[in-house]
Design an enzyme around this catalytic site. Structure first.
Site, PDB file in Angstrom:
ATOM      1  N   ARG A  88       0.888  -1.367   0.275  1.00 50.39           N
ATOM      2  CA  ARG A  88      -0.474  -0.116  -0.034  1.00 50.39           C
ATOM      3  C   ARG A  88       0.683   1.584   0.120  1.00 50.39           C
ATOM      4  O   ARG A  88       1.795   1.172   0.978  1.00 50.39           O
ATOM      5  CB  ARG A  88      -0.884   0.257   0.998  1.00 50.39           C
ATOM      6  CG  ARG A  88      -1.451   1.166   1.833  1.00 50.39           C
ATOM      7  CD  ARG A  88      -3.131   1.044   0.548  1.00 50.39           C
ATOM      8  NE  ARG A  88      -4.023   2.497   0.825  1.00 50.39           N
ATOM      9  CZ  ARG A  88      -3.959   3.943   0.862  1.00 50.39           C
ATOM     10  NH1 ARG A  88      -2.515   4.016   0.295  1.00 50.39           N
ATOM     11  NH2 ARG A  88      -4.700   4.548   1.215  1.00 50.39           N
ATOM     12  N   GLU A 142     -10.887   4.656  -5.454  1.00 54.28           N
ATOM     13  CA  GLU A 142     -11.439   3.184  -5.374  1.00 54.28           C
ATOM     14  C   GLU A 142     -12.310   2.796  -6.851  1.00 54.28           C
ATOM     15  O   GLU A 142     -11.957   3.637  -7.525  1.00 54.28           O
ATOM     16  CB  GLU A 142     -12.901   2.723  -4.687  1.00 54.28           C
ATOM     17  CG  GLU A 142     -13.096   2.990  -2.948  1.00 54.28           C
ATOM     18  CD  GLU A 142     -11.565   2.151  -2.528  1.00 54.28           C
ATOM     19  OE1 GLU A 142     -11.062   1.408  -3.134  1.00 54.28           O
ATOM     20  OE2 GLU A 142     -10.564   2.751  -1.556  1.00 54.28           O
ATOM     21  N   ARG A 172      -1.628  -5.804   4.596  1.00 52.56           N
ATOM     22  CA  ARG A 172      -0.288  -4.776   3.226  1.00 52.56           C
ATOM     23  C   ARG A 172       0.884  -4.493   4.288  1.00 52.56           C
ATOM     24  O   ARG A 172       0.539  -3.736   5.455  1.00 52.56           O
ATOM     25  CB  ARG A 172      -0.893  -3.948   2.916  1.00 52.56           C
ATOM     26  CG  ARG A 172      -2.459  -4.550   1.553  1.00 52.56           C
ATOM     27  CD  ARG A 172      -3.200  -3.984   1.787  1.00 52.56           C
ATOM     28  NE  ARG A 172      -3.468  -3.230   2.262  1.00 52.56           N
ATOM     29  CZ  ARG A 172      -5.038  -1.717   1.294  1.00 52.56           C
ATOM     30  NH1 ARG A 172      -5.035  -1.424   0.746  1.00 52.56           N
ATOM     31  NH2 ARG A 172      -4.866  -1.401   2.609  1.00 52.56           N
TER      32      ARG A 172
END
Length: 149
Positions: A35, A43, A77
């Protein structure tokens, strides 16, 4: 999670602020989800989501990148600064108007300056008269009845 800075092959782009990288020696490599630190990109289903992903793909997909891990997020992540083709991916996404400075986690003041420049020049998502921050978009999706998503 990657424990220290590593050079990894970017094998997939999930969206405008997340990539998958293959790190380690051939035959012993691991795939990690990374990330990008300090930014929040639209998104995939949101306005500019596909453009943001495409911009990150042009910069990073299929190249060897330097990953400088900072933390691990709630999804497992690796949160990191990512350098592709000699450029910081977080900075580039914001400079092109493909992501917001994620002020909640911001430590690099340059990211905010890049956002201000992108806003002023109406780059990328800043060309929209009312761009919706990804956090606000996600909240609006949680409020919709399940059949309307």
């Amino acid at each position: 999670m990657i424990a220290a800075a590593a050079i990894c092959l970017i094998v997939a782009i999930s969206d405008g602020d997340t990539v998958k990288a293959r790190c380690g020696e051939p035959g012993a490599s691991q795939q990690v989800s990374v990330r990008l630190a300090e930014i929040d990109a639209p998104e995939s289903a949101q306005a500019y989501g596909k453009r943001s992903k495409a911009a990150l793909s042009v910069l990073c997909f299929g190249v060897w990148a330097t990953i400088k891990p900072l933390a691990r997020d709630g999804y497992g992540r690796t949160v990191a600064r990512l350098e592709c083709r000699g450029k910081d991916a977080s900075s580039e996404q914001v400079r092109q108007g493909m992501a917001w400075a994620f002020t909640r986690y911001l430590t690099d003041p340059e990211i905010k300056r890049l956002e201000e420049g992108a806003r002023a020049s109406r780059a990328g998502l800043w060309d929209d008269p009312e761009p919706l921050a990804p956090s606000d978009w996600r909240a609006s999706q949680r409020l919709k009845p399940s059949g309307l998503r």
